[in-house]
Motif scaffolding. Structure first.
Motif, PDB file in Angstrom:
ATOM      1  N   LEU A  49       0.803  -1.218   0.000  1.00  0.00           N
ATOM      2  CA  LEU A  49       0.000   0.000   0.000  1.00  0.00           C
ATOM      3  C   LEU A  49       0.838   1.271   0.000  1.00  0.00           C
ATOM      4  O   LEU A  49       0.492   2.255  -0.642  1.00  0.00           O
ATOM      5  CB  LEU A  49      -0.930   0.012   1.225  1.00  0.00           C
ATOM      6  N   SER A  50       1.946   1.247   0.755  1.00  0.00           N
ATOM      7  CA  SER A  50       2.745   2.463   0.905  1.00  0.00           C
ATOM      8  C   SER A  50       4.115   2.098   1.450  1.00  0.00           C
ATOM      9  O   SER A  50       4.235   1.180   2.270  1.00  0.00           O
ATOM     10  CB  SER A  50       2.049   3.438   1.862  1.00  0.00           C
ATOM     11  N   PRO A  51       5.158   2.819   1.050  1.00  0.00           N
ATOM     12  CA  PRO A  51       6.490   2.560   1.617  1.00  0.00           C
ATOM     13  C   PRO A  51       6.680   3.216   2.989  1.00  0.00           C
ATOM     14  O   PRO A  51       7.719   3.043   3.606  1.00  0.00           O
ATOM     15  CB  PRO A  51       7.431   3.206   0.585  1.00  0.00           C
ATOM     16  N   GLN A  52       5.685   3.950   3.451  1.00  0.00           N
ATOM     17  CA  GLN A  52       5.798   4.668   4.713  1.00  0.00           C
ATOM     18  C   GLN A  52       5.273   3.838   5.880  1.00  0.00           C
ATOM     19  O   GLN A  52       4.369   3.015   5.727  1.00  0.00           O
ATOM     20  CB  GLN A  52       5.010   5.981   4.647  1.00  0.00           C
ATOM     21  N   GLU A  53       5.833   4.102   7.060  1.00  0.00           N
ATOM     22  CA  GLU A  53       5.316   3.532   8.290  1.00  0.00           C
ATOM     23  C   GLU A  53       4.151   4.387   8.803  1.00  0.00           C
ATOM     24  O   GLU A  53       4.151   5.611   8.660  1.00  0.00           O
ATOM     25  CB  GLU A  53       6.410   3.461   9.359  1.00  0.00           C
ATOM     26  N   TYR A  54       3.192   3.714   9.412  1.00  0.00           N
ATOM     27  CA  TYR A  54       2.041   4.386  10.008  1.00  0.00           C
ATOM     28  C   TYR A  54       2.004   4.041  11.500  1.00  0.00           C
ATOM     29  O   TYR A  54       2.201   2.880  11.877  1.00  0.00           O
ATOM     30  CB  TYR A  54       0.747   3.941   9.334  1.00  0.00           C
TER      31      TYR A  54
END
Length: 282
Positions: A49-54
């Motif tokens: 979904l995304s390379p970022q951490e949430y």
């Protein structure tokens, strides 16, 4: 006189057998059941979904049942744990959010090594079945990621009973580590439309091990009485991570929980004292 003596010996032997069978039945009737609720912090990554951490908040409920069985001369306990969690997280720049949820079921056996009446060491294995989702609120093409995996997990536990004044406390540490299993995962860049509509499902089921799914669930708990009620405090440190089909995922959760413990079908010994340590699963 010899006949009477022989008859007495036989009766004593039969009574011992009946007593042992009664103890075995009592052991299987002694059930400890607990349900706890908690909230805490979670860190989530899903590169599908995304390379970022949430990061954000997570709520969780855990229901556990543990009892002794007749296996290996009554030294094996059965543990059944069901837990479910929901989280709401945001990325570092706070311009996107995700919802995530997971349901987990553990069912397995532990052999109990009784060091003394107060200390037990347990070792065994559990089935570890998981299903859930991650939903990204901003994505349009691939807004969601499905979670489905099952493992055989090695499990260990330490249970220690102690008293403060006249109050009985029970402390526990448990760790579950998945050793081998299977996981559903799309390939990098592959959509669910391709998998389920077009039938391009090759390689979406992968075998997992410590190599590509190094995970651990750790639980610290403390049971203590408050009036006529038994309270349980939990701290759950849950690390779930994988690297499959060129996709990385992780969920790191720190959850503090509180709930209630209930002992069911408790049978007292003849002198009114609690059951011996061998008959207690917990």
């Amino acid at each position: 006189m010899r006949k009477i003596t022989a008859l007495l010996v036989i009766l004593i032997g039969l009574s011992g057998t009946i007593s042992a069978q009664s103890d075995s039945l009592q052991a299987n009737r002694f059930v400890t059941r607990a349900i706890t609720y908690g909230i805490g912090y979670t860190n989530l990554l899903d590169t599908y979904l995304s390379p970022q951490e949430y990061t954000g908040m997570e709520g969780r409920v855990v229901r556990e049942t543990i009892r002794m069985t007749k296996l290996f001369d009554g030294n094996v306990s059965l543990q059944n744990i069901f837990q479910a969690n929901l989280s709401y997280t945001h990325n570092r720049v706070d311009n996107n959010n995700t919802f995530a949820g997971l349901v987990n079921w553990n069912y397995g056996l532990h052999y109990q090594f009784r060091i003394n009446d107060n200390l037990k060491l347990l070792a065994g294995g559990l089935s570890d079945i998981n299903g859930g989702f991650v939903y990204n609120l901003q994505n349009s093409n691939n807004p969601a990621s499905a979670k489905a995996y099952a493992n055989i997990a090695a499990s260990g536990m330490v249970i220690y009973r102690f008293k403060i004044k006249n109050y009985q406390f029970v402390a526990r540490y448990q760790a579950n580590v998945p050793v081998a299993g299977v996981m559903f995962s799309p390939n990098y860049g592959q959509s669910y439309y391709e998998i389920f509509t077009l039938g391009n499902s090759e390689g979406v089921i992968k075998f997992t091990s410590l190599n590509n799914q190094p995970s651990i669930r750790q639980l610290f708990s403390l049971d203590f009485p408050v009036g006529c009620t038994k309270i349980r405090l939990n701290y759950l440190w849950d690390i779930q991570q994988s690297k499959v089909n060129k996709l990385k995922t992780h969920t790191y959760s720190h959850i503090f929980m509180v709930g209630f413990v209930k002992d069911l079908y408790i049978v007292k010994s003849k002198n009114g004292n609690p059951l011996p340590a061998k008959l207690r699963a917990y």
